[in-house]
Enzyme design. Structure first.
Site, PDB file in Angstrom:
ATOM      1  CD  GLU A  40      -3.437   0.075   1.807  1.00  0.00           C
ATOM      2  OE1 GLU A  40      -3.741   1.146   2.338  1.00  0.00           O
ATOM      3  OE2 GLU A  40      -3.961  -1.016   2.082  1.00  0.00           O
ATOM      4  CG  ASP A  69      -7.601   0.688  -1.091  1.00  0.00           C
ATOM      5  OD1 ASP A  69      -7.285  -0.136  -0.201  1.00  0.00           O
ATOM      6  OD2 ASP A  69      -7.528   1.911  -0.928  1.00  0.00           O
ATOM      7  CB  SER A  70     -13.433  -0.437  -0.377  1.00  0.00           C
ATOM      8  OG  SER A  70     -13.014  -1.517   0.408  1.00  0.00           O
TER       9      SER A  70
HETATM   10  P1  IMP Z   1      -9.099  -1.835   2.672  1.00  0.00           P
HETATM   11  O1  IMP Z   1      -9.796  -1.702   1.352  1.00  0.00           O
HETATM   12  O2  IMP Z   1      -8.605  -3.212   2.911  1.00  0.00           O
HETATM   13  O3  IMP Z   1      -8.079  -0.771   2.872  1.00  0.00           O
HETATM   14  O4  IMP Z   1     -10.167  -1.645   3.826  1.00  0.00           O
HETATM   15  C1  IMP Z   1     -11.229  -0.819   3.726  1.00  0.00           C
HETATM   16  C2  IMP Z   1     -11.982  -0.773   5.044  1.00  0.00           C
HETATM   17  O5  IMP Z   1     -13.186  -0.050   4.773  1.00  0.00           O
HETATM   18  C3  IMP Z   1     -12.417  -2.121   5.577  1.00  0.00           C
HETATM   19  O6  IMP Z   1     -11.527  -2.647   6.508  1.00  0.00           O
HETATM   20  C4  IMP Z   1     -13.752  -1.796   6.237  1.00  0.00           C
HETATM   21  O7  IMP Z   1     -13.562  -1.339   7.545  1.00  0.00           O
HETATM   22  C5  IMP Z   1     -14.275  -0.665   5.371  1.00  0.00           C
HETATM   23  N1  IMP Z   1     -15.115  -1.218   4.305  1.00  0.00           N
HETATM   24  C6  IMP Z   1     -14.838  -1.359   2.982  1.00  0.00           C
HETATM   25  N2  IMP Z   1     -15.842  -1.917   2.331  1.00  0.00           N
HETATM   26  C7  IMP Z   1     -16.786  -2.166   3.243  1.00  0.00           C
HETATM   27  C8  IMP Z   1     -18.081  -2.783   3.168  1.00  0.00           C
HETATM   28  O8  IMP Z   1     -18.562  -3.244   2.127  1.00  0.00           O
HETATM   29  N3  IMP Z   1     -18.746  -2.842   4.331  1.00  0.00           N
HETATM   30  C9  IMP Z   1     -18.260  -2.367   5.503  1.00  0.00           C
HETATM   31  N4  IMP Z   1     -17.070  -1.810   5.633  1.00  0.00           N
HETATM   32  C10 IMP Z   1     -16.328  -1.716   4.506  1.00  0.00           C
END
Ligand code: IMP
Length: 193
Positions: A40, A69-70
């Site tokens: 990252e 990534d979200s």
């Molecule tokens: P990453 O994409 O792994 O950096 O994490 C994104 C974070 O955003 C996750 O750990 C969740 O806490 C939150 N997140 C992303 N998508 C969702 C979803 O569909 N529902 C609930 N939380 C989400």
């Protein structure tokens, strides 16, 4: 059937894999979990983070890879936690976010998702999705993960955590981004990544 060639999904989040495979099954695509944390970069852009991680993973693994990534962007908090969603969920969690918003009337929030797919034959391609909604007044529901118990998509009453999985997919940022990816990949003549 596209699943003949496996696509590695670089993530340590089993919930994301379950959701992705459910959404992509309608396109005949199946992802194989590659349980490693993606590399990252420090960036406020989900797209840049996903692109870089996919590029690096494809180079290392010499195989088609998908990175996602979200994050949750809350208007009253000027977009926080955004790209820091994972860390904020691990630390203050849903309760902490509700506390930050206590007494605040503006509950508008957006979930965003960036997907980057990289394969030797198709190169690097990206797809995005978003889900507009609001932060509930309290935690509700048991399903899903992360901030699901406090997010209500626009026009709905239930939180993501109160919905059936397929119902969440219909409204979710991940659903939108992965459906765009699925139809793009299906449209490729050979349908082989
Ligand atoms: P990453 O994409 O792994 O950096 O994490 C994104 C974070 O955003 C996750 O750990 C969740 O806490 C939150 N997140 C992303 N998508 C969702 C979803 O569909 N529902 C609930 N939380 C989400």
């Amino acid at each position: 059937m596209i699943s003949m060639v496996s696509i590695l999904f670089i993530t340590s989040n089993e919930h994301k894999v379950e959701e992705a495979n459910r959404i992509l099954s309608q396109f005949g695509i199946q992802l194989e979990m590659f349980p490693q944390k993606k590399i990252e970069i420090q960036s406020k852009s989900l797209l840049k983070i996903a692109k870089y991680a996919a590029h690096m993973a494809a180079k290392r693994l010499k195989s088609p890879v998908l990175v996602e990534d979200s994050g949750l962007f809350i208007r009253a908090l000027k977009g926080f936690p955004g790209p820091f969603s994972s860390y904020i969920h691990e630390t203050i969690g849903c309760e902490g976010v509700l506390k930050l918003l206590s007494g605040i009337e503006d509950r508008y929030a957006v979930f965003k998702c960036a997907v980057a797919f990289c394969s030797p034959s198709l190169g690097l391609n990206t797809f995005q999705g978003r889900s507009i909604g609001r932060i509930s007044l309290n935690m509700r529901g048991q399903a899903g993960f992360g901030f699901d118990p406090i997010f209500v998509p626009h026009g709905e009453e239930l939180t993501f955590a109160e919905m059936l999985p397929e119902q969440k997919d219909r409204f979710s940022h991940r659903g939108a981004a992965l459906r765009a990816f699925g139809s793009w990949l299906s449209s490729k003549s050979m349908a082989k990544p």
